[in-house]
Scaffold this motif. Structure first.
Motif, short mmCIF file in Angstrom:
data_model
loop_
_atom_site.label_atom_id
_atom_site.label_comp_id
_atom_site.label_asym_id
_atom_site.label_seq_id
_atom_site.Cartn_x
_atom_site.Cartn_y
_atom_site.Cartn_z
N LEU A 136 7.39 -2.73 22.24
CA LEU A 136 5.97 -2.68 21.84
C LEU A 136 5.75 -1.60 20.80
N ILE A 137 6.38 -0.42 21.04
CA ILE A 137 6.21 0.68 20.10
C ILE A 137 6.76 0.28 18.74
N GLN A 138 7.90 -0.40 18.72
CA GLN A 138 8.51 -0.84 17.45
C GLN A 138 7.58 -1.77 16.70
N ILE A 139 6.99 -2.73 17.45
CA ILE A 139 6.08 -3.69 16.81
C ILE A 139 4.90 -2.97 16.20
N GLU A 140 4.34 -2.03 16.98
CA GLU A 140 3.16 -1.31 16.47
C GLU A 140 3.51 -0.45 15.28
N THR A 141 4.71 0.16 15.31
CA THR A 141 5.11 0.98 14.15
C THR A 141 5.21 0.13 12.91
N GLU A 142 5.84 -1.05 13.07
CA GLU A 142 5.98 -1.92 11.91
C GLU A 142 4.63 -2.36 11.38
N LYS A 143 3.71 -2.69 12.30
CA LYS A 143 2.36 -3.09 11.87
C LYS A 143 1.68 -1.99 11.10
N ALA A 144 1.76 -0.76 11.63
CA ALA A 144 1.10 0.37 10.96
C ALA A 144 1.69 0.59 9.59
N GLU A 145 3.03 0.48 9.53
CA GLU A 145 3.72 0.68 8.25
C GLU A 145 3.28 -0.36 7.23
N MET A 146 3.22 -1.61 7.66
CA MET A 146 2.85 -2.68 6.73
C MET A 146 1.43 -2.52 6.25
N ARG A 147 0.53 -2.08 7.14
CA ARG A 147 -0.87 -1.89 6.70
C ARG A 147 -0.96 -0.79 5.67
N GLN A 148 -0.20 0.32 5.90
CA GLN A 148 -0.20 1.41 4.92
C GLN A 148 0.29 0.92 3.57
N GLN A 149 1.38 0.15 3.62
CA GLN A 149 1.95 -0.35 2.37
C GLN A 149 0.97 -1.25 1.63
N GLU A 150 0.27 -2.08 2.40
CA GLU A 150 -0.68 -3.01 1.77
C GLU A 150 -1.77 -2.25 1.05
N LEU A 151 -2.28 -1.20 1.69
CA LEU A 151 -3.35 -0.43 1.06
C LEU A 151 -2.86 0.20 -0.24
N GLU A 152 -1.63 0.73 -0.21
CA GLU A 152 -1.04 1.38 -1.37
C GLU A 152 -0.87 0.40 -2.53
N ILE A 153 -0.36 -0.78 -2.18
CA ILE A 153 -0.09 -1.80 -3.20
C ILE A 153 -1.40 -2.28 -3.83
N ARG A 154 -2.42 -2.45 -3.01
CA ARG A 154 -3.73 -2.85 -3.52
C ARG A 154 -4.24 -1.86 -4.55
N LYS A 155 -4.09 -0.59 -4.16
CA LYS A 155 -4.59 0.47 -5.05
C LYS A 155 -3.87 0.41 -6.39
N HIS A 156 -2.52 0.30 -6.34
CA HIS A 156 -1.75 0.27 -7.59
C HIS A 156 -2.08 -0.93 -8.44
N MET A 157 -2.18 -2.09 -7.78
CA MET A 157 -2.42 -3.32 -8.54
C MET A 157 -3.79 -3.32 -9.17
N ARG A 158 -4.75 -2.78 -8.41
CA ARG A 158 -6.10 -2.74 -8.98
C ARG A 158 -6.15 -1.79 -10.16
N GLU A 159 -5.43 -0.66 -10.04
CA GLU A 159 -5.43 0.34 -11.12
C GLU A 159 -4.79 -0.22 -12.36
N LYS A 160 -3.56 -0.71 -12.18
CA LYS A 160 -2.79 -1.14 -13.37
C LYS A 160 -3.28 -2.47 -13.90
N GLY A 161 -3.70 -3.33 -13.01
CA GLY A 161 -4.24 -4.61 -13.44
C GLY A 161 -3.20 -5.68 -13.64
N ASP A 162 -1.91 -5.37 -13.44
CA ASP A 162 -0.92 -6.41 -13.72
C ASP A 162 -0.31 -6.99 -12.45
N GLY A 163 -0.89 -6.67 -11.30
CA GLY A 163 -0.32 -7.22 -10.09
C GLY A 163 -0.90 -8.60 -9.81
N PRO A 164 -0.14 -9.44 -9.14
CA PRO A 164 -0.59 -10.82 -8.92
C PRO A 164 -1.81 -10.94 -8.02
N TRP A 165 -2.13 -9.95 -7.22
CA TRP A 165 -3.26 -10.09 -6.30
C TRP A 165 -4.61 -10.12 -7.00
#
Lengths: 186, 169
Positions: A136-165
């Motif tokens: 359970l702890i492993q699953i939750e760690t992975e979820k938290a990690e993925m959410r952090q990554q998603e937020l970071e990627i959104r920020k970068h893509m919005r800033e640079k403007g060249d990301g597919p999202w």
């Protein structure tokens, strides 16, 4: 009339002398010599022995205690019998050294036979519980990690403007019908 | 009766009772009472237990579980929650072991006091010092962590202790 008064006084005198022995009761009501006595003629159906004892009801109390005792014993007696039989005929385990290269089963770490039975029949081994918690702890760690990554990627893509999202798809220009604007006089 | 503890592991010191120097011909009431207790209570109970154990036959065995050591909280990387969990479980097991250690030391002191009687304050010095040391150590490490005490809080308490020590020095 005079004779009547003489009789009346004689009856009154007799009543006074012996109030218990009444020869004729009815005449005493007319003369005012009714002697009062606490003894009243009562009819007992039990040959003079007093039988009807008047007291407050014990029905509800008796019923409650009766039911309490019964319901406690319906489960209490079988459980007590089982525990006594197990303790007398099966007995507790003895402590022993773990032999080399032998992994005891998880129920073999308990002493009392009923605890061992419960651990064997109903419970998972503590090792399995530990691993479940770690999963359970492993699953939750992975979820938290993925959410952090998603937020970071959104920020970068919005800033640079060249990301597919953040690409908004526009229509294919071959599909546009330019005929309304093709000549100035339409 | 259930077996006594292992005398090799927790040795009982030699008895210091003086030799019996009876100067009266009167009977010793303590002896009479102890014999009375023995014959009226101890013998029936022991025979009953012997009968029951005769009925039971071969008994099954139970073992003492041994756990491997895992990296502690200080050796875990930050954000490695699995490592945190294992360290926390290990800390809890160590906490239970330390509680039992304190109980054993306390029992030794009580046994010593029972043996020595009224002169326990002089004769039990070693046990007393040991008990003092052990309880002070336990208090400095585990006391005041609260009902939700965990390995993390214990570590923070250790940090505070070390900071206080460096400030004193």
């Amino acid at each position: 009339m005079v004779g009547m008064s003489v009789l009346r006084t004689a009856a009154a005198f007799a009543a006074r002398i012996n109030p218990l022995k009444r020869t004729c009761q009815s005449s005493n009501l007319l003369s005012r010599t009714v002697a009062r006595s606490e003894q009243v003629a009562v009819r007992h159906g039990s040959h003079g022995k007093r039988m009807f004892i008047i007291k407050p009801t014990a029905f509800y109390d008796k019923r409650f205690l009766f039911l309490l005792r019964n319901y406690l014993l319906y489960t209490g007696v079988p459980v007590a019998a089982i525990v006594i039989f197990v303790n007398v005929f099966v007995g507790e385990s003895e402590l022993a050294e773990t032999p080399e290269d032998y992994e005891p089963e998880h129920w073999e770490y308990y002493k009392h036979p009923i605890t061992r039975w419960i651990a064997r029949t109903f419970y998972d081994s503590p090792v399995k519980d530990y691993e479940k918690m770690m999963a359970l702890i492993q699953i939750e760690t992975e979820k938290a990690e993925m959410r952090q990554q998603e937020l970071e990627i959104r920020k970068h893509m919005r800033e640079k403007g060249d990301g597919p999202w953040f690409h908004i798809k526009t229509l294919d220009k071959n599909l546009i019908d330019n005929s309304p604007k093709s000549s100035p006089d339409n | 009766m259930p077996e006594d503890h292992d005398k090799d592991v927790y040795p009982v010191p030699p008895r210091q009772t003086p030799a019996v120097d009876k100067q009266t011909t009167l009977p010793n009431p303590a002896l009479i009472l102890s014999k009375l207790f023995y014959y009226s209570v101890d013998v029936p109970v022991s025979t009953f237990r012997g009968i029951i154990e005769g009925i039971q036959g071969d008994k099954s065995k139970y073992y003492h579980q041994k756990f491997r050591r895992v990296p502690e909280l200080t050796e875990c990387r930050e954000g490695d929650y699995l490592c945190y969990y294992e360290a926390e479980m290990q800390w809890r097991r160590d906490f239970k072991v330390d509680q039992e250690i304190v109980k054993v030391i306390k029992d030794r002191l009580r046994a010593c006091q029972q043996r020595e009687g009224h002169s326990y304050m002089q004769n039990c010095n070693t046990e007393l010092k040991q008990f003092d040391q052990v309880t002070k150590a336990f208090q400095s490490r585990y006391a005041d962590l609260g009902a939700y005490g965990s390995g993390r809080k214990c570590l923070m308490k250790q940090k505070e202790r070390m900071m206080a020590e460096t400030q004193k020095a």
